[in-house]
Design a protein around this motif. Structure first.
Motif, PDB file in Angstrom:
ATOM      1  N   ASN A 125      12.753   8.913  11.988  1.00  0.00           N
ATOM      2  CA  ASN A 125      11.358   8.468  11.952  1.00  0.00           C
ATOM      3  C   ASN A 125      11.270   7.046  12.510  1.00  0.00           C
ATOM      4  OD1 ASN A 125       8.724   7.768  11.350  1.00  0.00           O
ATOM      5  ND2 ASN A 125       8.728   8.833   9.380  1.00  0.00           N
ATOM      6  N   VAL A 126      10.659   6.928  13.677  1.00  0.00           N
ATOM      7  CA  VAL A 126      10.511   5.614  14.323  1.00  0.00           C
ATOM      8  C   VAL A 126       9.055   5.183  14.311  1.00  0.00           C
ATOM      9  CG1 VAL A 126      12.548   5.891  15.771  1.00  0.00           C
ATOM     10  CG2 VAL A 126      10.344   6.751  16.590  1.00  0.00           C
ATOM     11  N   SER A 127       8.304   5.729  13.344  1.00  0.00           N
ATOM     12  CA  SER A 127       6.875   5.399  13.291  1.00  0.00           C
ATOM     13  C   SER A 127       6.662   3.914  13.056  1.00  0.00           C
ATOM     14  CB  SER A 127       6.198   6.216  12.180  1.00  0.00           C
ATOM     15  OG  SER A 127       6.325   7.608  12.425  1.00  0.00           O
ATOM     16  N   ASP A 128       7.496   3.322  12.172  1.00  0.00           N
ATOM     17  CA  ASP A 128       7.331   1.886  11.896  1.00  0.00           C
ATOM     18  C   ASP A 128       7.570   1.058  13.150  1.00  0.00           C
ATOM     19  OD1 ASP A 128       6.762   2.466   9.286  1.00  0.00           O
ATOM     20  OD2 ASP A 128       8.810   2.146   8.564  1.00  0.00           O
ATOM     21  N   PHE A 129       8.597   1.433  13.923  1.00  0.00           N
ATOM     22  CA  PHE A 129       8.856   0.704  15.168  1.00  0.00           C
ATOM     23  C   PHE A 129       7.722   0.914  16.163  1.00  0.00           C
ATOM     24  CE2 PHE A 129      13.005   1.753  13.341  1.00  0.00           C
ATOM     25  CZ  PHE A 129      13.550   0.482  13.216  1.00  0.00           C
ATOM     26  N   LYS A 130       7.227   2.147  16.188  1.00  0.00           N
ATOM     27  CA  LYS A 130       6.112   2.426  17.095  1.00  0.00           C
ATOM     28  C   LYS A 130       4.880   1.622  16.695  1.00  0.00           C
ATOM     29  CE  LYS A 130       4.694   5.090  20.558  1.00  0.00           C
ATOM     30  NZ  LYS A 130       5.349   5.115  21.874  1.00  0.00           N
ATOM     31  N   LYS A 131       4.649   1.590  15.379  1.00  0.00           N
ATOM     32  CA  LYS A 131       3.501   0.818  14.905  1.00  0.00           C
ATOM     33  C   LYS A 131       3.715  -0.668  15.147  1.00  0.00           C
ATOM     34  CE  LYS A 131       2.278   4.194  11.346  1.00  0.00           C
ATOM     35  NZ  LYS A 131       2.194   4.463   9.885  1.00  0.00           N
ATOM     36  N   LEU A 132       4.978  -1.110  15.011  1.00  0.00           N
ATOM     37  CA  LEU A 132       5.270  -2.516  15.266  1.00  0.00           C
ATOM     38  C   LEU A 132       5.010  -2.865  16.726  1.00  0.00           C
ATOM     39  CD1 LEU A 132       6.314  -5.183  14.155  1.00  0.00           C
ATOM     40  CD2 LEU A 132       8.633  -4.421  14.707  1.00  0.00           C
ATOM     41  N   ASP A 133       5.390  -1.940  17.598  1.00  0.00           N
ATOM     42  CA  ASP A 133       5.083  -2.167  19.015  1.00  0.00           C
ATOM     43  C   ASP A 133       3.583  -2.261  19.228  1.00  0.00           C
ATOM     44  OD1 ASP A 133       7.716  -2.213  19.742  1.00  0.00           O
ATOM     45  OD2 ASP A 133       7.811  -0.081  20.258  1.00  0.00           O
ATOM     46  N   GLN A 134       2.855  -1.360  18.519  1.00  0.00           N
ATOM     47  CA  GLN A 134       1.407  -1.383  18.665  1.00  0.00           C
ATOM     48  C   GLN A 134       0.829  -2.684  18.111  1.00  0.00           C
ATOM     49  OE1 GLN A 134      -0.384   0.931  20.283  1.00  0.00           O
ATOM     50  NE2 GLN A 134      -2.162  -0.417  20.019  1.00  0.00           N
ATOM     51  N   VAL A 135       1.389  -3.130  16.955  1.00  0.00           N
ATOM     52  CA  VAL A 135       0.913  -4.381  16.359  1.00  0.00           C
ATOM     53  C   VAL A 135       1.187  -5.560  17.284  1.00  0.00           C
ATOM     54  CG1 VAL A 135       1.342  -6.007  14.473  1.00  0.00           C
ATOM     55  CG2 VAL A 135       1.053  -3.580  13.984  1.00  0.00           C
ATOM     56  N   GLY A 148     -17.587 -11.955   0.653  1.00  0.00           N
ATOM     57  CA  GLY A 148     -17.466 -11.120   1.834  1.00  0.00           C
ATOM     58  C   GLY A 148     -17.504  -9.627   1.512  1.00  0.00           C
ATOM     59  N   PRO A 149     -17.153  -8.783   2.503  1.00  0.00           N
ATOM     60  CA  PRO A 149     -17.245  -7.323   2.324  1.00  0.00           C
ATOM     61  C   PRO A 149     -16.185  -6.760   1.379  1.00  0.00           C
ATOM     62  CG  PRO A 149     -16.245  -7.837   4.436  1.00  0.00           C
ATOM     63  CD  PRO A 149     -16.710  -9.140   3.865  1.00  0.00           C
ATOM     64  N   GLY A 150     -15.167  -7.537   1.020  1.00  0.00           N
ATOM     65  CA  GLY A 150     -14.123  -7.031   0.133  1.00  0.00           C
ATOM     66  C   GLY A 150     -13.016  -6.296   0.896  1.00  0.00           C
ATOM     67  N   ILE A 151     -11.935  -6.044   0.181  1.00  0.00           N
ATOM     68  CA  ILE A 151     -10.744  -5.400   0.780  1.00  0.00           C
ATOM     69  C   ILE A 151     -10.358  -4.207  -0.079  1.00  0.00           C
ATOM     70  CG2 ILE A 151      -8.341  -5.719   1.495  1.00  0.00           C
ATOM     71  CD1 ILE A 151      -8.938  -8.731   1.626  1.00  0.00           C
ATOM     72  N   ALA A 152     -10.147  -3.066   0.543  1.00  0.00           N
ATOM     73  CA  ALA A 152      -9.728  -1.864  -0.194  1.00  0.00           C
ATOM     74  C   ALA A 152      -8.366  -2.091  -0.850  1.00  0.00           C
ATOM     75  CB  ALA A 152      -9.669  -0.663   0.739  1.00  0.00           C
ATOM     76  N   ALA A 153      -8.156  -1.426  -1.984  1.00  0.00           N
ATOM     77  CA  ALA A 153      -6.912  -1.628  -2.755  1.00  0.00           C
ATOM     78  C   ALA A 153      -5.675  -1.281  -1.944  1.00  0.00           C
ATOM     79  CB  ALA A 153      -6.956  -0.802  -4.045  1.00  0.00           C
ATOM     80  N   GLU A 154      -5.754  -0.253  -1.087  1.00  0.00           N
ATOM     81  CA  GLU A 154      -4.569   0.147  -0.329  1.00  0.00           C
ATOM     82  C   GLU A 154      -4.168  -0.878   0.724  1.00  0.00           C
ATOM     83  OE1 GLU A 154      -8.115   2.465   1.444  1.00  0.00           O
ATOM     84  OE2 GLU A 154      -7.351   1.882  -0.526  1.00  0.00           O
ATOM     85  N   HIS A 155      -5.037  -1.868   0.988  1.00  0.00           N
ATOM     86  CA  HIS A 155      -4.715  -2.887   1.995  1.00  0.00           C
ATOM     87  C   HIS A 155      -4.323  -4.220   1.371  1.00  0.00           C
ATOM     88  CE1 HIS A 155      -5.977  -0.090   4.943  1.00  0.00           C
ATOM     89  NE2 HIS A 155      -7.285  -0.192   4.731  1.00  0.00           N
ATOM     90  N   HIS A 156      -4.224  -4.295   0.039  1.00  0.00           N
ATOM     91  CA  HIS A 156      -3.942  -5.575  -0.607  1.00  0.00           C
ATOM     92  C   HIS A 156      -2.585  -6.142  -0.205  1.00  0.00           C
ATOM     93  CE1 HIS A 156      -7.054  -5.184  -4.119  1.00  0.00           C
ATOM     94  NE2 HIS A 156      -7.603  -5.194  -2.913  1.00  0.00           N
ATOM     95  N   ASP A 157      -1.614  -5.277   0.007  1.00  0.00           N
ATOM     96  CA  ASP A 157      -0.292  -5.767   0.428  1.00  0.00           C
ATOM     97  C   ASP A 157      -0.191  -5.888   1.941  1.00  0.00           C
ATOM     98  OD1 ASP A 157       0.726  -5.977  -2.142  1.00  0.00           O
ATOM     99  OD2 ASP A 157       1.364  -3.879  -2.191  1.00  0.00           O
ATOM    100  N   ARG A 158      -0.903  -5.018   2.633  1.00  0.00           N
ATOM    101  CA  ARG A 158      -0.794  -5.005   4.088  1.00  0.00           C
ATOM    102  C   ARG A 158      -1.308  -6.288   4.719  1.00  0.00           C
ATOM    103  NH1 ARG A 158      -3.882  -0.811   8.188  1.00  0.00           N
ATOM    104  NH2 ARG A 158      -3.114  -1.753  10.117  1.00  0.00           N
ATOM    105  N   ILE A 159      -2.340  -6.906   4.114  1.00  0.00           N
ATOM    106  CA  ILE A 159      -2.930  -8.086   4.749  1.00  0.00           C
ATOM    107  C   ILE A 159      -1.956  -9.263   4.769  1.00  0.00           C
ATOM    108  CG2 ILE A 159      -5.284  -7.410   4.145  1.00  0.00           C
ATOM    109  CD1 ILE A 159      -5.150  -9.379   1.806  1.00  0.00           C
ATOM    110  N   PHE A 160      -0.908  -9.219   3.945  1.00  0.00           N
ATOM    111  CA  PHE A 160       0.075 -10.303   3.940  1.00  0.00           C
ATOM    112  C   PHE A 160       1.230 -10.037   4.901  1.00  0.00           C
ATOM    113  CE2 PHE A 160      -1.957 -10.674  -0.237  1.00  0.00           C
ATOM    114  CZ  PHE A 160      -2.312 -12.012  -0.238  1.00  0.00           C
ATOM    115  N   GLN A 161       1.142  -8.922   5.648  1.00  0.00           N
ATOM    116  CA  GLN A 161       2.152  -8.625   6.655  1.00  0.00           C
ATOM    117  C   GLN A 161       1.773  -9.291   7.972  1.00  0.00           C
ATOM    118  OE1 GLN A 161       2.453  -4.369   6.876  1.00  0.00           O
ATOM    119  NE2 GLN A 161       3.109  -4.153   4.737  1.00  0.00           N
ATOM    120  N   ARG A 162       2.763  -9.579   8.764  1.00  0.00           N
ATOM    121  CA  ARG A 162       2.502 -10.249  10.037  1.00  0.00           C
ATOM    122  C   ARG A 162       1.736  -9.333  10.976  1.00  0.00           C
ATOM    123  NH1 ARG A 162       8.268 -13.308  11.243  1.00  0.00           N
ATOM    124  NH2 ARG A 162       8.313 -14.506   9.294  1.00  0.00           N
ATOM    125  N   PHE A 163       0.838  -9.930  11.701  1.00  0.00           N
ATOM    126  CA  PHE A 163       0.039  -9.269  12.733  1.00  0.00           C
ATOM    127  C   PHE A 163      -0.933  -8.241  12.146  1.00  0.00           C
ATOM    128  CE2 PHE A 163       4.409  -9.748  14.635  1.00  0.00           C
ATOM    129  CZ  PHE A 163       4.157 -10.985  15.186  1.00  0.00           C
TER     130      PHE A 163
END
Length: 587
Positions: A353-363, A521-536
């Motif tokens: 599974n290279v989805s993370d790498f693919k997503k990283l490339d996309q990011v 502001g508009p608020g942040i969904a719970a599933e994105h609470h950790d993602r927003i602290f990731q790079r890019f």
């Protein structure tokens, strides 16, 4: 009694029987020989003497005074007198002696005439011969009877010996072979991994000892098998657990391309249960499944390694989302001790599974696009402002506004470059240089407020602060902490509607001081609470604004974590967001 002793005793019994038969035969022959000699020595000799006497009588019958005839008669009678063997023979010899005396007396009176005693002498001699002949016949018959009886006894002994020998022939090999059959049957069961078939110990001989040793070996094998089976089951379960919990799809083929193993991830990707994969030929499965056909296609290429390397990333729909997988093929080889060669035994196909790498490339692509946009926008604004400033008739107030705008855009560029430099230092492992000192958070808030005042005024936002007068100083790096607070305030300004308020408050939480930035502001969904602290990471708002570079919150968390604190968010869609960070109280 041991088997060796039994066999030895059996052969000794046979030897004793043979010796007995031989001894009896020798004794019988010896007795017959003695009887024959006795007959020849006694009776037959008497008959010969009688014949001698008859020849002497015949000579006297022709010449009554014949010296030769008289000598033969006298010698024969004298010898017969010393060879008496039969009852009545002595009396007969005495009569012959008297008759001979009478013959001699009559002959002395008349030597020319035949004495009357000649006839009795002849008759008595014939009776003596007849007596010995009858005795010879009787003894011969008796010897024949003894010989017949001896023959019967010998036949009986020989028959007994033959029967006993046949008994030994039938019993001794069977006694030796029967335990071997039991041992062979037990070995056959043991070869079939049935270690419960023991050998009955029916004796204490060598086979009994072998049975005891064999049964003890089976007991140890059962214990070894139990322990080994437990270890193998544990190892198999451990291996199966590892294979089944991998997030990679694994497919194992044997040398004839039959499916040996397919882990749950591979079964899910292929959309086939294990029962339709394991044990089936790959050539059959590839006709039923397009993905399986795709996986096998590089294996059929002349240059397999190149075909696998050039194979594009596979896009597979998984749980309603697109996932990206890359195929890898590894040959399985095993060393054959019999042929002393390494042999090909199968292949392992892995879908990684290279989805993370693919997503990283996309990011990264998105980041480059965002950074290009972030650089292009202020540069374009600055360039346009500079062209306006070149006009000679520009009013002073407007000139001042343009100068403030250029300054604001320049600060925006500086902030972006600063963020990129911080990320570069973190990625290179240089770490963050901190200067800890007791810090008054009220001073940090005032400096941050002054920094973003122009942005607040631009969107007509109000900043409300709630800082207790007795708030203890925090152990922090003033520059890094101020940078974090400015970044949080900039995000709050960016996402807050015009005319709303932004709050900054601080409280003591145990051994920490907690600072909170609250926006509307508009608020942040719970599933994105950790993602927003990731790079890019970027979360577009309802208006489609994609924010900045996606690095600010990631760098802010690094700064706070390095100072011994924590940074997190509490938010719901439509209810605004509250960003909290803590710092240790200065000791």
């Amino acid at each position: 009694m041991t088997l060796k002793t039994k066999i030895t005793l059996g052969f000794l019994a046979m030897l004793l029987l043979l010796l007995s038969i031989g001894g009896y035969a020798f004794y019988t022959v010896r007795q017959l020989d003695l009887s024959s000699r006795n007959i020849l020595k006694a009776n037959f000799y008497s008959i010969e003497l009688g014949q001698q006497m008859l020849r002497g009588l015949d000579a006297l019958g022709q010449a009554p005074a014949s010296p030769a005839g008289m000598r033969q008669l006298s010698q024969g009678l004298t010898r017969e007198a010393g060879n008496i063997t039969e009852p009545g023979e002595r009396e007969l010899v005495d009569s012959l002696t008297q008759s001979l005396a009478a013959y001699n007396q009559a002959l002395s009176r008349n030597s020319q005439a035949l004495p009357a005693a000649w006839q009795p002498l002849r008759g008595q001699t014939l009776r003596m011969m007849a007596m010995n002949t009858a005795a010879l016949t009787r003894k011969n018959d008796l010897a024949d009877q003894h010989a017949e009886r001896a023959n019967r006894n010998l036949i009986l002994f020989i028959t007994l010996a033959v029967l006993l020998g046949l008994g030994f022939v039938a019993s001794v090999p069977e006694a030796a072979v029967q335990p071997l059959r039991k041992l062979n049957a037990a070995l056959a069961h043991a070869t079939a991994r049935n270690f419960a078939a023991t050998i009955p110990q029916e004796s204490q001989d060598e086979f009994g000892q072998v049975a005891q040793s064999f049964n003890r070996m089976l007991s140890e094998l059962r214990e070894f098998r139990s322990s080994t089976a437990a270890e193998l089951i544990t190892a198999r379960n451990r291996a199966a657990s590892i294979v089944n919990t991998l997030d990679e799809g694994i497919l194992v083929l044997d040398e004839s391309r039959h499916v040996l193993l397919a882990n749950p991830v591979m079964c899910e990707l292929l959309g086939l249960p294990p029962a339709k994969l394991v044990g089936r030929p790959a050539a059959t499965v590839r006709l039923e499944n397009d993905l399986f056909q795709t996986l096998l296609r590089p294996l059929d290429a002349p240059q397999r390694e190149q075909a696998v390397a050039e194979m594009p990333v596979l896009t597979i729909a998984q749980r309603g989302e697109e996932a990206f997988y890359r195929l890898a093929v590894q040959d399985l080889v095993s060393f054959n001790e019999a042929t002393d060669k390494t042999e090909f035994v199968g292949q392992v196909l892995t879908l990684r599974n290279v989805s993370d790498f693919k997503k990283l490339d996309q990011v990264k692509s998105n980041f480059l696009a965002t950074v290009s946009h972030e650089l292009k926008t202020p540069l374009s604004s600055i360039n346009l402002s500079l062209k306006v400033l070149q006009k000679d008739n520009l009013p002073a107030t407007e000139r001042q506004d343009i100068t403030v705008g250029i300054q604001r855009e320049t600060q925006r560029l500086q902030r972006l470059v600063s963020e990129l430099l911080d990320v570069s230092r973190l990625d290179s492992g240089q770490g963050i240089q901190l200067n800890f000192a007791p810090t008054q958070l009220a001073d940090v808030v005032r400096f941050a407020e002054a920094t973003v005042q122009a942005q607040l005024a631009h969107k007509q936002l109000t900043l409300q602060t709630d800082l207790p007068a007795d708030l203890p100083p925090a152990r922090a790096d003033v520059e890094k902490t101020t940078w974090v607070l400015i970044n949080l305030l900039a995000n709050a300004i960016r996402y807050s509607p015009a005319g709303e308020g932004i709050g900054v408050r601080a409280v003591v939480a145990g051994k920490f001081v907690q600072v909170t930035v609250q926006d509307q502001g508009p608020g942040i969904a719970a599933e994105h609470h950790d993602r927003i602290f990731q790079r890019f990471a970027q979360l577009p708002d309802k208006a489609g604004y994609t924010g900045g570079s996606g690095l600010g919150l990631s760098i802010a968390r690094e700064f706070i974590t390095t100072q011994g604190g924590r940074l997190w968010v509490e938010s719901e869609l439509g209810s605004g967001s509250a960003f909290h960070f803590t710092l240790p109280v200065a000791g």
